[in-house]
Design an enzyme around this catalytic site. Structure first.
Site, mmCIF file in Angstrom:
data_model
loop_
_atom_site.group_PDB
_atom_site.id
_atom_site.type_symbol
_atom_site.label_atom_id
_atom_site.label_comp_id
_atom_site.label_asym_id
_atom_site.label_seq_id
_atom_site.Cartn_x
_atom_site.Cartn_y
_atom_site.Cartn_z
ATOM 1 N N CYS A 10 0.833 -1.207 0.000
ATOM 2 C CA CYS A 10 0.000 0.000 0.000
ATOM 3 C C CYS A 10 0.865 1.252 0.000
ATOM 4 O O CYS A 10 2.092 1.179 0.003
ATOM 5 C CB CYS A 10 -0.934 -0.005 1.211
ATOM 6 S SG CYS A 10 -0.118 0.238 2.790
ATOM 7 N N LYS A 39 2.342 -4.279 5.251
ATOM 8 C CA LYS A 39 3.185 -5.233 5.968
ATOM 9 C C LYS A 39 3.823 -6.251 5.035
ATOM 10 O O LYS A 39 4.972 -6.657 5.247
ATOM 11 C CB LYS A 39 2.368 -5.936 7.056
ATOM 12 C CG LYS A 39 1.885 -4.977 8.132
ATOM 13 C CD LYS A 39 1.210 -5.676 9.274
ATOM 14 C CE LYS A 39 2.185 -6.450 10.126
ATOM 15 N NZ LYS A 39 3.137 -5.610 10.849
ATOM 16 N N ASN A 42 6.659 -4.337 3.165
ATOM 17 C CA ASN A 42 7.739 -4.027 4.114
ATOM 18 C C ASN A 42 8.573 -5.271 4.434
ATOM 19 O O ASN A 42 9.810 -5.238 4.425
ATOM 20 C CB ASN A 42 7.159 -3.496 5.429
ATOM 21 C CG ASN A 42 6.562 -2.112 5.293
ATOM 22 O OD1 ASN A 42 6.817 -1.412 4.316
ATOM 23 N ND2 ASN A 42 5.749 -1.727 6.260
ATOM 24 N N ASP A 245 7.814 -5.179 11.291
ATOM 25 C CA ASP A 245 7.968 -5.700 9.923
ATOM 26 C C ASP A 245 9.443 -5.903 9.584
ATOM 27 O O ASP A 245 9.821 -6.891 8.950
ATOM 28 C CB ASP A 245 7.363 -4.724 8.898
ATOM 29 C CG ASP A 245 5.851 -4.711 8.962
ATOM 30 O OD1 ASP A 245 5.270 -5.651 9.528
ATOM 31 O OD2 ASP A 245 5.255 -3.747 8.435
ATOM 32 N N GLY A 275 16.489 0.709 12.378
ATOM 33 C CA GLY A 275 15.250 1.252 11.817
ATOM 34 C C GLY A 275 14.560 2.242 12.750
ATOM 35 O O GLY A 275 14.100 3.292 12.309
#
Ligand code: ATP
Length: 306
Positions: A10, A39, A42, A245, A275
């Protein structure tokens, strides 16, 4: 071997806020950013950055966002043959991040809801013995059940990250080789306020191994033999969105390269720490070179026993 990620893709729109709005309240954001996400996408990108082969099966719209998803995946070296192009807008998520780095997410999931793998996806022909199938909570439970049943029949491993939790996962737990849950998911699925006790309940329901992620506290691995706790490095968290993720994708990628969960999880935790110390979701993920740099000399680098 290949990691087959079956999930969603998305467009994420991220708003930076001092605090989350109360019901009925309008507040002004400090800033915003757009990035591709979902998800499934990712986790596919995170897995691919470990250097393993990845194919993403996801539904996208026949629109500019869908085109951008396909281009981005190709640029990451991810096989796009599993993309299903539907006549509806590509799914979107709105992510709010407050000053403390906490996040709240709202998603529109028309494409994901219409996607009914493995039917019509090519997963059947693509799965090989020894491959890994990684799924999340964005698809209906029947899709997870059917894909995992297919994987089992092919001798492929199954990893479930049941996020977001939308239905009962009881039917798929006995088909799951590795369950990756955050603290809240563990407690909800296992029906216990303590995530480790909840994970033990999930083991009794048929999953042989559970990884519970615990935010800044790292993550634990639970099996019938016991529990191992893996701490996270202390970092200044800027934005934790996508940390789960990132951890899950890196973990799956390293497992596919032959590492054990006990060897792969500390690397995935270090990748997640990188991250969370940067803003954004996909844009915060460590690069292939950064993941390479945190791999131990063995066994994950170059592959060892699963
Ligand atoms: P999210 O929904 O924010 O993507 P999650 O709730 O699914 O994440 P968490 O348990 O919050 O999952 O985070 C996943 C992993 O990311 C943790 O196991 C940890 O390794 C890492 N992580 C998260 N927050 C921090 C932090 N503040 N410092 C270091 N590592 C962190």
């Amino acid at each position: 071997m290949t990691v087959h990620v079956v999930g969603n893709a998305c467009l994420d729109t991220l708003y930076r806020l001092q605090r989350f709005p109360e019901p009925g309240e309008t507040i002004v954001a400090d800033g915003m950013a757009e990035d591709l996400g979902g998800k499934g996408l990712n986790q596919a990108v995170a897995a691919a950055r470990t250097g393993t082969r990845v194919r993403l099966f996801a539904a996208i719209g026949i629109d500019a966002v869908g085109e951008a998803v396909a281009e981005r995946l190709a640029a990451e070296g991810i096989d796009t043959a599993g993309l299903a192009w539907l006549d509806c807008p590509t799914d979107r998520s709105m992510i709010q991040v407050d000053a403390a780095g906490e996040n709240a997410i709202v998603s529109v999931t028309t494409c994901a809801d219409r996607f009914a793998p493995p039917r019509g996806t090519g997963l059947d022909a693509a799965l090989r013995a020894g491959d890994l199938l990684l799924m999340q909570g964005n698809l209906r439970i029947a899709a997870v059940r059917d894909c995992f049943t297919l994987a089992r029949s092919r001798g492929a491993g199954t990893i479930l990250n049941p996020s977001p939790i939308r239905e009962s996962y009881a039917p798929v737990l006995p088909l799951t080789d590795l369950l990756v849950v955050n603290r809240g998911e563990a407690c909800r699925l296992g029906g216990d306020a303590d995530p480790h006790r909840a994970a033990q309940t999930l083991l009794r329901r048929g999953v042989p191994m559970v990884v519970v992620t615990l935010g800044a506290a790292g993550a634990s691995v639970l099996t019938a033999e016991g529990r191992t706790d893996h701490p996270a490095p202390a970092v200044a968290a800027v934005d934790t969105a996508g940390a789960g993720d990132l951890l899950c994708g890196v973990l799956a990628g390293l497992l596919d390269r032959g590492a054990s969960v006990e060897d792969a999880l500390p690397v995935a935790i270090r990748a997640a720490a990188i991250g969370v110390s940067r803003p954004g979701v996909l844009s915060s993920f460590p690069s292939r070179a950064e993941i390479d740099a945190i791999l131990p000399a063995s066994p994950a680098r170059g592959g060892a026993t699963r």
